[in-house]
Design a protein around this motif. Sequence first.
Motif, PDB file in Angstrom:
ATOM      1  N   ASP A 167       0.827  -1.204   0.000  1.00 21.59           N
ATOM      2  CA  ASP A 167       0.000   0.000   0.000  1.00 21.59           C
ATOM      3  C   ASP A 167       0.867   1.261   0.000  1.00 21.59           C
ATOM      4  OD1 ASP A 167      -2.729   1.282   0.355  1.00 21.59           O
ATOM      5  OD2 ASP A 167      -1.713   2.018   2.166  1.00 21.59           O
ATOM      6  N   GLU A 168       1.954   1.246   0.764  1.00 18.78           N
ATOM      7  CA  GLU A 168       2.832   2.417   0.835  1.00 18.78           C
ATOM      8  C   GLU A 168       3.522   2.675  -0.493  1.00 18.78           C
ATOM      9  OE1 GLU A 168       5.197   1.498   4.287  1.00 18.78           O
ATOM     10  OE2 GLU A 168       3.421   1.684   5.577  1.00 18.78           O
ATOM     11  N   ILE A 169       3.931   1.613  -1.170  1.00 19.02           N
ATOM     12  CA  ILE A 169       4.544   1.783  -2.491  1.00 19.02           C
ATOM     13  C   ILE A 169       3.526   2.421  -3.437  1.00 19.02           C
ATOM     14  CG2 ILE A 169       5.411   0.526  -4.512  1.00 19.02           C
ATOM     15  CD1 ILE A 169       6.741  -1.427  -2.441  1.00 19.02           C
ATOM     16  N   ALA A 170       2.289   1.946  -3.388  1.00 21.44           N
ATOM     17  CA  ALA A 170       1.239   2.517  -4.244  1.00 21.44           C
ATOM     18  C   ALA A 170       0.982   3.989  -3.913  1.00 21.44           C
ATOM     19  CB  ALA A 170      -0.054   1.711  -4.095  1.00 21.44           C
ATOM     20  N   ARG A 171       1.174   4.384  -2.652  1.00 15.60           N
ATOM     21  CA  ARG A 171       0.973   5.778  -2.239  1.00 15.60           C
ATOM     22  C   ARG A 171       2.177   6.666  -2.538  1.00 15.60           C
ATOM     23  NH1 ARG A 171      -2.971   6.671   1.951  1.00 15.60           N
ATOM     24  NH2 ARG A 171      -4.129   4.766   2.371  1.00 15.60           N
ATOM     25  N   GLY A 172       3.305   6.071  -2.921  1.00 14.11           N
ATOM     26  CA  GLY A 172       4.506   6.838  -3.214  1.00 14.11           C
ATOM     27  C   GLY A 172       5.416   7.052  -2.022  1.00 14.11           C
ATOM     28  N   ASP A 173       5.219   6.297  -0.942  1.00 16.35           N
ATOM     29  CA  ASP A 173       6.118   6.407   0.211  1.00 16.35           C
ATOM     30  C   ASP A 173       7.495   5.847  -0.157  1.00 16.35           C
ATOM     31  OD1 ASP A 173       4.106   7.499   1.787  1.00 16.35           O
ATOM     32  OD2 ASP A 173       3.467   5.556   2.555  1.00 16.35           O
ATOM     33  N   SER A 174       8.544   6.355   0.514  1.00 16.20           N
ATOM     34  CA  SER A 174       9.905   5.934   0.166  1.00 16.20           C
ATOM     35  C   SER A 174      10.602   5.119   1.254  1.00 16.20           C
ATOM     36  CB  SER A 174      10.754   7.162  -0.171  1.00 16.20           C
ATOM     37  OG  SER A 174      10.856   8.013   0.959  1.00 16.20           O
ATOM     38  N   TRP A 175      10.143   5.225   2.497  1.00 19.19           N
ATOM     39  CA  TRP A 175      10.782   4.501   3.603  1.00 19.19           C
ATOM     40  C   TRP A 175       9.723   3.998   4.568  1.00 19.19           C
ATOM     41  CZ3 TRP A 175      15.772   3.189   4.638  1.00 19.19           C
ATOM     42  CH2 TRP A 175      16.754   3.802   3.865  1.00 19.19           C
ATOM     43  N   HIS A 176      10.004   2.838   5.180  1.00 21.68           N
ATOM     44  CA  HIS A 176       9.212   2.370   6.314  1.00 21.68           C
ATOM     45  C   HIS A 176      10.195   1.862   7.357  1.00 21.68           C
ATOM     46  CE1 HIS A 176       5.333   0.851   8.069  1.00 21.68           C
ATOM     47  NE2 HIS A 176       6.258   0.493   8.939  1.00 21.68           N
ATOM     48  N   VAL A 177      10.067   2.402   8.570  1.00 16.98           N
ATOM     49  CA  VAL A 177      10.948   2.031   9.679  1.00 16.98           C
ATOM     50  C   VAL A 177      10.102   1.459  10.812  1.00 16.98           C
ATOM     51  CG1 VAL A 177      12.572   2.913  11.401  1.00 16.98           C
ATOM     52  CG2 VAL A 177      12.630   3.793   9.063  1.00 16.98           C
ATOM     53  N   PHE A 178      10.565   0.359  11.393  1.00 18.03           N
ATOM     54  CA  PHE A 178       9.924  -0.234  12.558  1.00 18.03           C
ATOM     55  C   PHE A 178      10.789   0.095  13.769  1.00 18.03           C
ATOM     56  CE2 PHE A 178       8.504  -2.635   8.953  1.00 18.03           C
ATOM     57  CZ  PHE A 178       7.162  -2.849   9.213  1.00 18.03           C
ATOM     58  N   LEU A 179      10.278   0.928  14.661  1.00 19.57           N
ATOM     59  CA  LEU A 179      11.031   1.262  15.859  1.00 19.57           C
ATOM     60  C   LEU A 179      11.194  -0.007  16.691  1.00 19.57           C
ATOM     61  CD1 LEU A 179       9.380   4.672  16.779  1.00 19.57           C
ATOM     62  CD2 LEU A 179      11.425   4.230  15.421  1.00 19.57           C
ATOM     63  N   PRO A 180      12.346  -0.194  17.346  1.00 23.92           N
ATOM     64  CA  PRO A 180      12.601  -1.441  18.075  1.00 23.92           C
ATOM     65  C   PRO A 180      11.520  -1.796  19.094  1.00 23.92           C
ATOM     66  CG  PRO A 180      14.578  -0.117  17.961  1.00 23.92           C
ATOM     67  CD  PRO A 180      13.470   0.729  17.417  1.00 23.92           C
ATOM     68  N   THR A 181      10.998  -0.814  19.791  1.00 27.68           N
ATOM     69  CA  THR A 181       9.977  -1.110  20.799  1.00 27.68           C
ATOM     70  C   THR A 181       8.601  -1.341  20.195  1.00 27.68           C
ATOM     71  OG1 THR A 181       9.626   1.259  21.106  1.00 27.68           O
ATOM     72  CG2 THR A 181      11.158   0.176  22.624  1.00 27.68           C
ATOM     73  N   SER A 182       8.436  -1.031  18.923  1.00 23.64           N
ATOM     74  CA  SER A 182       7.119  -1.155  18.294  1.00 23.64           C
ATOM     75  C   SER A 182       6.736  -2.596  18.006  1.00 23.64           C
ATOM     76  CB  SER A 182       7.068  -0.357  16.991  1.00 23.64           C
ATOM     77  OG  SER A 182       7.873  -0.948  15.990  1.00 23.64           O
ATOM     78  N   VAL A 183       7.708  -3.476  17.954  1.00 24.67           N
ATOM     79  CA  VAL A 183       7.434  -4.856  17.561  1.00 24.67           C
ATOM     80  C   VAL A 183       7.728  -5.849  18.684  1.00 24.67           C
ATOM     81  CG1 VAL A 183       7.668  -4.453  15.099  1.00 24.67           C
ATOM     82  CG2 VAL A 183       9.706  -4.999  16.441  1.00 24.67           C
ATOM     83  N   SER A 184       7.704  -5.387  19.936  1.00 23.01           N
ATOM     84  CA  SER A 184       7.935  -6.283  21.063  1.00 23.01           C
ATOM     85  C   SER A 184       6.879  -7.382  21.077  1.00 23.01           C
ATOM     86  CB  SER A 184       7.860  -5.514  22.388  1.00 23.01           C
ATOM     87  OG  SER A 184       8.854  -4.539  22.434  1.00 23.01           O
ATOM     88  N   GLY A 185       7.329  -8.613  21.130  1.00 18.81           N
ATOM     89  CA  GLY A 185       6.419  -9.742  21.172  1.00 18.81           C
ATOM     90  C   GLY A 185       5.870 -10.159  19.828  1.00 18.81           C
ATOM     91  N   VAL A 186       6.256  -9.467  18.755  1.00 18.10           N
ATOM     92  CA  VAL A 186       5.772  -9.786  17.416  1.00 18.10           C
ATOM     93  C   VAL A 186       6.757 -10.734  16.735  1.00 18.10           C
ATOM     94  CG1 VAL A 186       5.276  -8.854  15.122  1.00 18.10           C
ATOM     95  CG2 VAL A 186       4.551  -7.615  17.160  1.00 18.10           C
ATOM     96  N   VAL A 187       6.242 -11.839  16.259  1.00 21.58           N
ATOM     97  CA  VAL A 187       7.072 -12.789  15.522  1.00 21.58           C
ATOM     98  C   VAL A 187       6.879 -12.523  14.039  1.00 21.58           C
ATOM     99  CG1 VAL A 187       7.483 -15.227  15.046  1.00 21.58           C
ATOM    100  CG2 VAL A 187       6.838 -14.512  17.341  1.00 21.58           C
TER     101      VAL A 187
END
Length: 191
Positions: A167-187
């Motif tokens: 979806d972001e590519i379709a919107r023209g976004d150039s970067w996506h960053v996952f902050l380290p604390t944002s994915v705690s417990g996510v596999v």
Amino acid sequence: RISNSINSGGLTAFRQTDRQLMGFELPNTWSQFWAGRDSASRSRWRELDQLSHGGVAQLIRFRPNGAQSGETDRDWSLLKMAGPLIRRQANEALVQQAQARFNWLHEMHAAAVDEGCADIVVLLLDSIPIAFAYNVHCRTRVETLQMLVDPNVPGAADLLIAHMLQDEIARGDSWHVFLPTSVSGVVADWS
């Protein structure tokens, strides 16, 4: 804009630079994204595609432009979809951590909408939320502040990430960053 929305919400913005970020530089098209991937990645996408074919997968994205363009609807209903996912986390410590982070995001949501940097993504499978991300965006950059997935749905995180990036590519976004604390417990398969 992100710092302004945090500050105007009565919170204090700060920077922490001692952690490694996981992120993706996004190409101009989805086909360019796949051109740079190996066969294992393509195989994983086919597996994820099979998972979504087990039911009806739907990505809902809420990204208002903010007060300057008159888009200030808060759409609290999408935030409410995170509640069941918070309660389904693998253990009590992760539930408490997810709830604390969510409470903070809930407090700053109105300010983020007004500043035009709020970006909420919910992935539904057969109308049931299986994954949720609260992101912020500025120009063509997106940062995930919290990601929640149903641990009982294998591949939910990977499916959310794939659909978000598409979806972001379709919107023209150039970067996506996952902050380290944002994915705690996510596999997730970060490779």
